[in-house]
Design an enzyme around this catalytic site. Structure first.
Site, PDB file in Angstrom:
ATOM      1  N   TYR A 260      27.882 -10.003  25.199  1.00 58.04           N
ATOM      2  CA  TYR A 260      26.790 -10.259  24.607  1.00 58.04           C
ATOM      3  C   TYR A 260      26.508 -12.134  24.653  1.00 58.04           C
ATOM      4  O   TYR A 260      25.748 -12.572  24.686  1.00 58.04           O
ATOM      5  CB  TYR A 260      25.792  -9.827  23.483  1.00 58.04           C
TER       6      TYR A 260
ATOM      7  N   LYS B  27      37.268   0.382  21.754  1.00 58.83           N
ATOM      8  CA  LYS B  27      38.101   1.257  23.170  1.00 58.83           C
ATOM      9  C   LYS B  27      39.608  -0.328  22.801  1.00 58.83           C
ATOM     10  O   LYS B  27      39.696  -0.698  24.147  1.00 58.83           O
ATOM     11  CB  LYS B  27      37.782   0.760  23.961  1.00 58.83           C
TER      12      LYS B  27
ATOM     13  N   ASP C 147      34.515   7.072  22.983  1.00 57.53           N
ATOM     14  CA  ASP C 147      34.628   8.087  23.954  1.00 57.53           C
ATOM     15  C   ASP C 147      33.949   9.104  23.220  1.00 57.53           C
ATOM     16  O   ASP C 147      33.200   9.504  23.727  1.00 57.53           O
ATOM     17  CB  ASP C 147      34.914   7.664  25.312  1.00 57.53           C
TER      18      ASP C 147
ATOM     19  N   ASP D 181      24.971  -1.380  20.819  1.00 57.34           N
ATOM     20  CA  ASP D 181      23.564  -1.209  21.237  1.00 57.34           C
ATOM     21  C   ASP D 181      23.755   0.620  22.239  1.00 57.34           C
ATOM     22  O   ASP D 181      22.041   1.021  21.297  1.00 57.34           O
ATOM     23  CB  ASP D 181      23.632  -1.677  22.604  1.00 57.34           C
TER      24      ASP D 181
END
Ligand code: NAI
Length: 338
Positions: A125, A172, A205, A229
């Site tokens: 972001y 991740k 995931d 988000d």
């Protein structure tokens, strides 16, 4: 003089409809707030030529607390997100999103009770994007040790104060070994100071798969900006949709309370918006202001109204407009104060 002065940003799309509902309900609960109305987003661009004008920032700096409707951000073009700018300029580093089942609202699961904490100032972001050559572009993901440590500490402190037992750090780091690796290591470092709170981590995931199969196995989730988000919208879907989930952007100096949802252009101006999400963010704001008694009364009125099931907005299978639903909530709140 009013007891509290709060900056009010009605926002774009359904923003004015749902924030109007929140203001009416808060007034009905007897909280003495003077609203300092300010423009942001598209409305501010039209008047001042910028989406986060200085007048808005000055108002929040003066009042310390803001209640906000959603602001439009164009997809793939146009000005930078006003929401992101506001969070970065005021260093609102925590995005708190409690996700809770409400009895009577049709959902796949009952008993969902998650607290999502999203780092709000960095990650992808930061808006650092560039064209390397025609057809080749890149974006820079920024993660700092300072921001990772402070969000982790905030989450553990929140867990302690609010009787939460476990925090799952979502990442991740198998692929983004340096950036998400730092986020994960910072969390593990801070966790050592909180042996009373269980700390675990999950790859994003797999976390998504587990969340949709059984969300009750999680307590608090701590995520970076982008995964936070995405996963909080997924979580909203577990408790009835975006019309139900509140949020708070919190820093050391200021706090801005808003729903998780956006401007909902598909239903804007039609009286179809569910104001519950913004109202629940009003409750977070009222507790922040020390108005717990009023917050409890509003909470009970909303929960009872939704449980009875007669008075609902369209997204929850009902027939009431935003205003009619608000009228019913106000009747319920007033009957409780008699
Ligand atoms: P959205 O959240 O506005 O809408 C997604 C879907 O959920 C739509 O079908 C909408 O009708 C429905 N929905 C959302 N809130 C609802 C409510 N209160 N009651 C009933 N249904 C509701 O997401 P979308 O369409 O991706 O974004 C639209 C705009 O909002 C974009 O410009 C986006 O950048 C902005 N946005 C702003 C946010 C903020 O100000 N914090 C947060 C998310 C998006």
């Amino acid at each position: 003089m009013a007891k509290h002065t709060v900056t009010l940003i009605p926002g774009d799309g359904i923003g004015p409809e749902v924030t109007d509902s929140a203001v009416r309900v808060i007034e009905a609960a007897g909280v003495d707030i003077s609203w300092d109305r300010q423009l942001g987003g598209v409305a501010a661009i039209e008047k001042y030529g910028e989406s986060v004008p200085d007048s808005l920032l000055e108002s929040i700096k003066k009042n310390k607390v803001a209640h906000k409707g959603p602001l439009t951000t164009m997809v793939g073009k146009g000005f930078r997100s006003a929401n992101v700018a506001l969070r970065q300029k005021l260093d609102l580093y925590v995005n708190l999103r409690p996700v809770k089942s409400i009895g009577g609202v049709p959902t796949r699961f009952d008993k969902v009770d998650l607290v999502i904490v999203r780092e709000n100032t960095e990650d992808l972001y930061t808006g650092i994007e560039s064209t390397i050559s025609p057809g080749v572009v890149n974006a820079t993901k920024v993660v700092t040790e300072k921001a990772s440590l402070r969000i982790a500490r905030w989450a553990f402190e929140y867990a302690r104060k609010n009787g939460r037992k476990k925090i799952t750090l979502v990442h991740k780091a198998n692929i983004m070994k340096i950036t998400d690796g730092l986020f994960l290591r910072s969390f593990e470092e801070v966790a050592k100071d909180y042996p009373d709170i269980k700390a675990e981590d999950r790859i994003v995931d797999a976390l998504c798969m587990r969340l949709v199969m059984d969300p009750t196995q999680f307590d608090m989730l701590l995520l970076g900006n982008l995964f936070g988000d995405i996963v909080s919208d997924l979580a909203a879907g577990l408790v009835g949709g975006l019309g139900m989930v509140p949020g708070a952007n919190i820093g050391d100096g200021y706090a801005v309370f808003e729903a998780v949802h956006g401007t909902a252009p598909d239903i804007a101006g039609k009286g179809l918006a569910n104001p519950t999400a913004v109202l629940f963010s009003s409750l977070l704001m009222l507790r922040h202001l020390g108005e717990d008694e009023a917050a409890d009364r509003i909470w009970k009125a909303v929960v009872l109204t939704l449980a009875i099931g007669k008075h609902r907005t369209h997204d929850l299978g009902g027939t009431l407009s935003t205003q009619q639903y608000t009228d019913e909530l106000i009747k319920e709140i007033k009957s409780r104060s008699n």
